[in-house]
Design a protein around this motif. Structure first.
Motif, short mmCIF file in Angstrom:
data_model
loop_
_atom_site.label_atom_id
_atom_site.label_comp_id
_atom_site.label_asym_id
_atom_site.label_seq_id
_atom_site.Cartn_x
_atom_site.Cartn_y
_atom_site.Cartn_z
N ASN A 56 -8.73 7.13 6.55
CA ASN A 56 -8.67 5.81 7.17
C ASN A 56 -10.00 5.11 6.91
N PRO A 57 -10.02 3.96 6.20
CA PRO A 57 -8.92 3.02 6.00
C PRO A 57 -8.33 2.99 4.58
N SER A 58 -8.78 3.88 3.70
CA SER A 58 -8.42 3.73 2.28
C SER A 58 -7.07 4.33 1.92
N GLY A 59 -6.59 5.30 2.70
CA GLY A 59 -5.28 5.90 2.42
C GLY A 59 -5.28 6.99 1.38
N ASN A 60 -6.44 7.30 0.78
CA ASN A 60 -6.49 8.34 -0.23
C ASN A 60 -6.38 9.73 0.39
N TYR A 61 -6.10 10.73 -0.44
CA TYR A 61 -5.99 12.10 0.06
C TYR A 61 -6.71 13.04 -0.90
N ILE A 62 -6.88 14.28 -0.46
CA ILE A 62 -7.54 15.29 -1.29
C ILE A 62 -6.50 16.32 -1.71
N GLY B 86 -17.12 0.48 6.10
CA GLY B 86 -17.78 0.70 4.82
C GLY B 86 -16.99 0.16 3.65
N ALA B 87 -16.04 -0.75 3.92
CA ALA B 87 -15.25 -1.39 2.86
C ALA B 87 -15.37 -2.90 3.02
N PRO B 88 -16.54 -3.46 2.71
CA PRO B 88 -16.75 -4.90 2.91
C PRO B 88 -15.76 -5.75 2.13
N GLY B 89 -15.24 -6.77 2.80
CA GLY B 89 -14.32 -7.69 2.15
C GLY B 89 -12.88 -7.23 2.11
N LYS B 90 -12.62 -5.99 2.52
CA LYS B 90 -11.26 -5.45 2.44
C LYS B 90 -10.57 -5.55 3.80
N VAL B 91 -9.24 -5.48 3.76
CA VAL B 91 -8.43 -5.58 4.98
C VAL B 91 -7.41 -4.45 4.99
N ARG B 92 -7.22 -3.85 6.16
CA ARG B 92 -6.23 -2.78 6.33
C ARG B 92 -5.01 -3.35 7.05
N ILE B 93 -3.83 -3.06 6.52
CA ILE B 93 -2.59 -3.51 7.12
C ILE B 93 -1.72 -2.30 7.46
N SER B 94 -1.35 -2.17 8.73
CA SER B 94 -0.46 -1.08 9.14
C SER B 94 0.97 -1.42 8.76
N LEU C 175 4.47 -2.16 -0.30
CA LEU C 175 3.72 -2.06 -1.56
C LEU C 175 4.41 -2.83 -2.68
N LYS C 176 5.74 -2.79 -2.69
CA LYS C 176 6.47 -3.59 -3.67
C LYS C 176 6.24 -5.07 -3.42
N GLY C 177 6.27 -5.47 -2.15
CA GLY C 177 6.05 -6.86 -1.81
C GLY C 177 4.66 -7.34 -2.19
N LEU C 178 3.64 -6.51 -1.95
CA LEU C 178 2.27 -6.86 -2.31
C LEU C 178 2.13 -6.97 -3.83
N THR C 179 2.80 -6.08 -4.53
CA THR C 179 2.77 -6.13 -6.01
C THR C 179 3.37 -7.44 -6.51
N ASN C 180 4.51 -7.82 -5.95
CA ASN C 180 5.17 -9.06 -6.36
C ASN C 180 4.30 -10.28 -6.08
N GLY D 135 -1.02 7.10 3.92
CA GLY D 135 -1.02 6.89 5.35
C GLY D 135 0.05 5.92 5.80
N ASN D 136 -0.01 5.51 7.05
CA ASN D 136 0.93 4.51 7.57
C ASN D 136 0.27 3.12 7.55
N PHE D 137 -0.52 2.88 6.53
CA PHE D 137 -1.28 1.65 6.36
C PHE D 137 -1.67 1.52 4.88
N VAL D 138 -2.14 0.33 4.53
CA VAL D 138 -2.60 0.11 3.17
C VAL D 138 -3.87 -0.73 3.20
N LEU D 139 -4.78 -0.43 2.29
CA LEU D 139 -6.01 -1.20 2.15
C LEU D 139 -5.82 -2.21 1.03
N ILE D 140 -6.11 -3.49 1.31
CA ILE D 140 -5.92 -4.53 0.31
C ILE D 140 -7.22 -5.29 0.06
N ASP D 141 -7.25 -5.94 -1.09
CA ASP D 141 -8.32 -6.88 -1.43
C ASP D 141 -7.72 -8.27 -1.25
#
Length: 370
Positions: free
Chosen positions: A171-177, A342-350, A295-300, A310-316
């Motif tokens: 959180n907030p980037s959604g990445n995993y290991i 630590g993600a300046p300018g970015k927004v997280r959307i649940s 994610l499809k909607g954001l792509t379009n 996660g149950n959220f996405v980080l966007i620019d």
């Protein structure tokens, strides 16, 4: 009065006086009549909570004048069952939220002058609670694609390092290991360093190589897995969290746990939540479906975002993060700028319900067309 206050302040700890207060996603805003509000700023469960949980809480309220259980043993036994009895109840420690688990870990392992390693962007309490103990948080930034640089983390470990904070999904980037990467990392971590592995969003991860900390706890690695009832189970308002770790670590942490720590509604609600796997599955299925839809909607719409488990996405956002947040809020859509993570300018959307997600995408479309 001022004289006594000034004298008193000489005993205040400077590292506590620093502004490190965690600020949540905010309470639900009020909009004009006819404008529906969609709160997509706090990664909360869009389904609410289980009806079984509500009944358990109602029953607990009947005896609210009576002290709750002196210990958390019944909840730990329920957690053991939830993990398929792969761990006994003694591997678990419970507390009032995942955040308090982080606080407890910081208290029992950190002293002034110690160091922990974090990788920003990350959950703010990792750094804030570290500072409260007089320790220092060393930031080993994520890559530009928001992946952990595990080799750089290993290089940053010094004789003062006590903890390494990792989160998967983060959180907030959604990445995993991935499993193999975490396994190689743990093999190389010095034996006197503990890895704190935040897996609060583990139920939502679909990647085939995703892993919880379970197999590594079973093998005895120095790893503590943090979990919460706020997301998957929809109990954010009850404040219940837990961790599990090898017995030597969990038994040590439990020494500072207070009697009557969990309230009766929290204790009974959490136990009931673990028993309603149908609700958990409905939540996981909804998030999976709505994640693909958003994610499809954001792509379009041509909005840049980062892959998420996660149950959220980080966007620019297409405009400044605060202006973007305000534009959506004016339309009843609450989202979260994450500069303080630590993600300046970015927004997280649940991810919310379909109507909430449609409204959010439509608001972004309106912004792009304005």
């Amino acid at each position: 009065m001022a004289r006594y206050s000034n004298e008193l302040k000489t005993g205040f700890k400077n590292y506590i006086l620093e502004d490190s207060t965690y600020k949540g996603g905010g309470r639900k805003i009020t909009m004009p009549k006819g404008v529906e509000v969609h709160k997509l700023s706090s990664n909360e469960n869009p389904l609410g909570c289980s009806s079984q949980v509500k009944r358990a809480i109602e029953d607990a309220l009947k005896d609210i004048s009576i002290y709750p259980d002196n210990t958390d043993i019944r909840l730990r036994e329920a957690l053991s069952r939830d993990f398929g009895n792969q761990l006994t109840e003694d591997y678990f420690v419970t507390a009032n939220s995942g955040s308090e688990i982080i606080d407890i870990i910081s208290k029992v392992f950190l002293s002034e002058g110690d160091e922990v390693i974090v990788s920003q962007p990350c959950f703010l309490p990792y750094t804030a609670f570290t500072r409260w103990m007089g320790a220092s948080a060393i930031n080993v930034p994520m890559t530009k694609d928001y992946d952990y640089d595990l080799d750089a983390i290993l290089e940053a470990i010094t004789g003062r390092t006590k903890l390494v904070f990792l989160a998967s999904p983060n959180n907030p980037s959604g990445n995993y290991i991935p499993f193999d990467e975490l396994s190689r990392f743990l093999e190389r971590v010095p034996k006197n360093v503990i890895v704190v592995y935040d897996e609060v969003y583990r139920h939502f991860a679909e990647a085939k190589d995703y892993t919880s900390a379970l197999p590594f706890v079973q093998k005895g690695y120095n790893i503590i897995a943090i979990n919460s009832f706020s997301k998957t189970y929809g109990l954010a308002g009850l404040r219940v969290g837990y961790c599990y770790a090898p017995l030597e670590i969990s038994n040590y942490i439990r020494k500072v746990c207070k009697p009557f720590l969990l309230s009766s509604p929290a204790l009974e609600g959490a136990i009931a939540a673990l028993d309603d796997m149908d609700f958990v599955q409905r939540t996981v299925d909804l998030i999976s479906k709505e994640r693909r839809f958003v994610l499809k909607g954001l792509t379009n719409l041509g909005i840049k975002f980062w892959s998420t488990q996660g149950n959220f996405v980080l966007i620019d956002p297409p405009i400044g993060d605060l202006d973007f947040t305000q534009f959506l809020q004016d339309k009843g859509i609450m989202v979260r700028p994450v500069g303080n993570f630590g993600a300046p300018g970015k927004v997280r959307i649940s991810f919310g319900t379909r109507p909430a997600n449609e409204a959010m995408l439509e608001a972004i479309k309106d912004l792009l067309n304005s």
